[in-house]
Design an enzyme around this catalytic site. Structure first.
Site, PDB file in Angstrom:
ATOM      1  N   SER A 121      -1.693  -6.077  -4.277  1.00  0.00           N
ATOM      2  CA  SER A 121      -2.288  -7.062  -3.378  1.00  0.00           C
ATOM      3  C   SER A 121      -3.303  -6.399  -2.463  1.00  0.00           C
ATOM      4  O   SER A 121      -3.187  -5.211  -2.142  1.00  0.00           O
ATOM      5  CB  SER A 121      -1.194  -7.713  -2.522  1.00  0.00           C
ATOM      6  N   TYR A 146       5.573  -7.030   3.196  1.00  0.00           N
ATOM      7  CA  TYR A 146       4.818  -7.224   1.950  1.00  0.00           C
ATOM      8  C   TYR A 146       3.784  -6.101   1.766  1.00  0.00           C
ATOM      9  O   TYR A 146       3.641  -5.556   0.664  1.00  0.00           O
ATOM     10  CB  TYR A 146       4.127  -8.587   2.001  1.00  0.00           C
TER      11      TYR A 146
END
Length: 242
Positions: A141, A154
């Site tokens: 990501s 995350y």
């Protein structure tokens, strides 16, 4: 000889697009999912509509016992079948500012996004080493590259996965196994529900969302035999956002 590709989190979004891409490239796709069987079956139906081959392989990637039982069981039961491509795509977000983040929010995101890579990949890797061929692609990501507020868990998981990608790539390069990562930016999927597109357009030089198919095309390139000299890389699909 039939070629196999395993895609975790293949029921929706980027995972579904990657499954369809792998099928179009001639792979028999093992479509992993955790709970949403209806959407996973839809992925299989879409693949079969395009004359591709697919089957469901349901297990919770955050549960190492399930991984061993289901994926390990499939490998043991199919000694003549080899997974040539592994796409570690499944993941979750549990966003919160760190000062308010609960233990379970941290644990769940690290377990699902990072620990799963270890447990799934280790099982598949033995076969790849045995046949001296493999493609491992980890979906990371933008958050793992630059960090985003509200995503310490995350960002940590995805940054950890980037580090693991680079290290494993060096371990298996001599076996003709490549290990790379694809880092999507803002891609139009369920994961971005609640985010205004106009707000994204202000941030992204390309002035639009990305599509799951654009991510899948990048995965397909890295999975191809022609990408044999590309390993330990992180390829961003983000419209120029850094």
């Amino acid at each position: 000889m039939t070629k196999y590709a395993l895609v975790t989190g293949g029921s929706r979004g980027i995972g579904r697009a990657v499954c369809q891409k792998m099928a179009a490239m001639g792979y028999h796709v093992l479509v992993n999912f955790k709970a949403n069987e209806a959407e996973a079956l839809k992925t299989v139906a879409l693949i079969k509509q395009g004359n591709g081959r697919a089957e469901l392989l349901p297990f919770d990637i955050s549960d190492k016992q399930q991984i061993q039982q289901v994926l390990g069981g499939w490998i043991d039961a199919n000694p003549d079948k080899q997974i040539d491509v592994l796409v570690n795509n499944a993941g979750v977000r549990e966003d919160a500012l760190m000062v308010w983040m609960q233990d379970e929010q941290w644990d769940k995101v690290i377990r699902t996004n990072l620990d799963s890579f270890f447990h799934v990949t280790r099982l598949v890797l033995n076969g790849m080493i045995g046949q001296k061929y493999g493609r491992i692609i980890n979906i990371v990501s933008l958050s793992g590259l630059k960090g985003l507020p509200g995503q310490t868990n995350y960002s940590a998981a995805k940054a950890g996965l980037i580090g693991a990608t680079k290290a494993l790539a060096l371990e298996v390069a001599r076996q003709n196994i490549t290990v790379n990562a694809v880092a999507p930016g803002f891609i139009k999927t369920d994961m971005l529900e609640g985010i205004e597109e106009k707000e994204v357009q202000k941030l992204v030089p390309a002035r639009r969302w990305g599509t799951p198919e654009e991510v899948a095309h990048t995965v397909g390139f890295l999975a191809s035999p022609e990408a044999a000299y590309i390993t330990a890389q992180v390829l961003s699909v983000n419209g120029g956002l850094y």
